[in-house]
Write a protein that holds these residues in place. Sequence first.
Motif, PDB file in Angstrom:
ATOM      1  N   ASP A  93       4.584   1.487   6.419  1.00  0.00           N
ATOM      2  CA  ASP A  93       5.547   2.186   7.326  1.00  0.00           C
ATOM      3  C   ASP A  93       6.790   2.560   6.530  1.00  0.00           C
ATOM      4  O   ASP A  93       7.364   1.502   6.181  1.00  0.00           O
ATOM      5  CB  ASP A  93       5.656   1.484   8.529  1.00  0.00           C
ATOM      6  CG  ASP A  93       6.265   1.937   9.566  1.00  0.00           C
ATOM      7  OD1 ASP A  93       7.452   2.774   9.324  1.00  0.00           O
ATOM      8  OD2 ASP A  93       5.991   1.727  10.572  1.00  0.00           O
ATOM      9  N   PRO A  94       7.244   3.620   6.588  1.00  0.00           N
ATOM     10  CA  PRO A  94       8.641   3.854   5.959  1.00  0.00           C
ATOM     11  C   PRO A  94       9.837   3.492   6.686  1.00  0.00           C
ATOM     12  O   PRO A  94      10.748   3.188   5.956  1.00  0.00           O
ATOM     13  CB  PRO A  94       8.801   5.415   5.788  1.00  0.00           C
ATOM     14  CG  PRO A  94       7.717   6.053   6.753  1.00  0.00           C
ATOM     15  CD  PRO A  94       6.633   5.161   7.041  1.00  0.00           C
ATOM     16  N   ALA A  95       9.921   3.164   7.915  1.00  0.00           N
ATOM     17  CA  ALA A  95      10.897   2.556   8.629  1.00  0.00           C
ATOM     18  C   ALA A  95      11.109   1.119   8.592  1.00  0.00           C
ATOM     19  O   ALA A  95      12.061   0.812   8.440  1.00  0.00           O
ATOM     20  CB  ALA A  95      10.683   2.943  10.044  1.00  0.00           C
ATOM     21  N   THR A  96       9.603   0.499   8.197  1.00  0.00           N
ATOM     22  CA  THR A  96       9.808  -1.035   8.425  1.00  0.00           C
ATOM     23  C   THR A  96       9.463  -1.770   7.208  1.00  0.00           C
ATOM     24  O   THR A  96       9.393  -2.714   6.783  1.00  0.00           O
ATOM     25  CB  THR A  96       8.969  -1.583   9.595  1.00  0.00           C
ATOM     26  OG1 THR A  96       7.714  -1.144   9.371  1.00  0.00           O
ATOM     27  CG2 THR A  96       9.193  -1.074  10.904  1.00  0.00           C
ATOM     28  N   GLY A  97       8.777  -1.137   6.294  1.00  0.00           N
ATOM     29  CA  GLY A  97       7.796  -1.306   5.210  1.00  0.00           C
ATOM     30  C   GLY A  97       6.549  -2.131   5.242  1.00  0.00           C
ATOM     31  O   GLY A  97       6.195  -2.655   4.393  1.00  0.00           O
ATOM     32  N   ASP A  98       6.202  -2.377   6.755  1.00  0.00           N
ATOM     33  CA  ASP A  98       5.163  -3.085   6.906  1.00  0.00           C
ATOM     34  C   ASP A  98       3.783  -2.280   6.353  1.00  0.00           C
ATOM     35  O   ASP A  98       3.810  -1.063   6.350  1.00  0.00           O
ATOM     36  CB  ASP A  98       5.132  -3.101   8.567  1.00  0.00           C
ATOM     37  CG  ASP A  98       5.879  -4.039   8.965  1.00  0.00           C
ATOM     38  OD1 ASP A  98       6.764  -4.681   8.373  1.00  0.00           O
ATOM     39  OD2 ASP A  98       6.306  -4.007  10.283  1.00  0.00           O
ATOM     40  N   VAL A  99       2.822  -3.006   5.946  1.00  0.00           N
ATOM     41  CA  VAL A  99       1.647  -2.584   5.449  1.00  0.00           C
ATOM     42  C   VAL A  99       0.803  -2.170   6.814  1.00  0.00           C
ATOM     43  O   VAL A  99       0.652  -2.774   7.843  1.00  0.00           O
ATOM     44  CB  VAL A  99       0.636  -3.370   4.975  1.00  0.00           C
ATOM     45  CG1 VAL A  99      -0.636  -2.878   4.495  1.00  0.00           C
ATOM     46  CG2 VAL A  99       1.347  -4.035   3.696  1.00  0.00           C
ATOM     47  N   LEU A 100       0.526  -0.879   6.861  1.00  0.00           N
ATOM     48  CA  LEU A 100      -0.344  -0.241   8.117  1.00  0.00           C
ATOM     49  C   LEU A 100      -1.775  -0.146   7.782  1.00  0.00           C
ATOM     50  O   LEU A 100      -2.581  -0.358   8.594  1.00  0.00           O
ATOM     51  CB  LEU A 100       0.084   1.109   8.153  1.00  0.00           C
ATOM     52  CG  LEU A 100       1.587   1.362   8.432  1.00  0.00           C
ATOM     53  CD1 LEU A 100       2.004   2.824   8.490  1.00  0.00           C
ATOM     54  CD2 LEU A 100       1.989   0.948  10.002  1.00  0.00           C
ATOM     55  N   ALA A 101      -2.125   0.051   6.580  1.00  0.00           N
ATOM     56  CA  ALA A 101      -3.587   0.034   6.081  1.00  0.00           C
ATOM     57  C   ALA A 101      -3.792  -0.227   4.561  1.00  0.00           C
ATOM     58  O   ALA A 101      -2.839  -0.025   3.818  1.00  0.00           O
ATOM     59  CB  ALA A 101      -4.193   1.451   6.698  1.00  0.00           C
ATOM     60  N   GLN A 102      -5.196  -0.360   4.374  1.00  0.00           N
ATOM     61  CA  GLN A 102      -5.392  -0.717   2.740  1.00  0.00           C
ATOM     62  C   GLN A 102      -6.734  -0.003   2.669  1.00  0.00           C
ATOM     63  O   GLN A 102      -7.514   0.476   3.644  1.00  0.00           O
ATOM     64  CB  GLN A 102      -5.574  -2.065   2.485  1.00  0.00           C
ATOM     65  CG  GLN A 102      -4.351  -2.885   2.839  1.00  0.00           C
ATOM     66  CD  GLN A 102      -3.852  -4.000   1.860  1.00  0.00           C
ATOM     67  OE1 GLN A 102      -4.324  -3.744   0.521  1.00  0.00           O
ATOM     68  NE2 GLN A 102      -3.164  -4.830   2.259  1.00  0.00           N
TER      69      GLN A 102
END
Length: 182
Positions: A93-102
């Motif tokens: 996620d560009p806003a949070t840096g969280d991994v969304l998927a792999q």
Amino acid sequence: MQNFVKSIFFCTVLWIASVSVASAQDDFSLKINAMAGADFGALTTQINALAASGDARALSVLEALRDGKLYYRKKDKKVIIAVKVKRKYRLLDPATGDVLAQNISKRKLKKIRVNNKLRRTLRATMGAMTLLSPDPTARLKAAQSVFKSGDAAALPALEAAIVKESDPDIRTALRQAHAAAV
């Protein structure tokens, strides 16, 4: 009764703060997602909007765009940062840096393309964004970046940075960048 009123007031303040943060998050995400499928002119507008937002996260989004890592998912046009891992992609996620998927296939993604004019705009914008950084090394690199690009759009940021700069070496670099941009 007084403790009850204080508790209600505290909860109200927390709720307002959370709504405000969520609204800022949504606004930032909207600016990023507007890049999906945008033409070069619209991308320039979005780059400027992100830079003008004053949001510290904007720099990482612009770096991802510059580095060719900004994509959007074809199914919902959500803009993401895609990091290649072997033959698949990890989505952030560009806003949070969280991994969304792999382990996502490239067929599900579309790269946000950048032409040479946009690359120059990105360099100048990113340089201007870091001209007022608290880190002296970052300010010097930003001045050098603006000097190389010679972009007149950076003049207002350069002028503001020259006024505020206390380090004589960095002020000299800022003045040189200003001269190159005029």
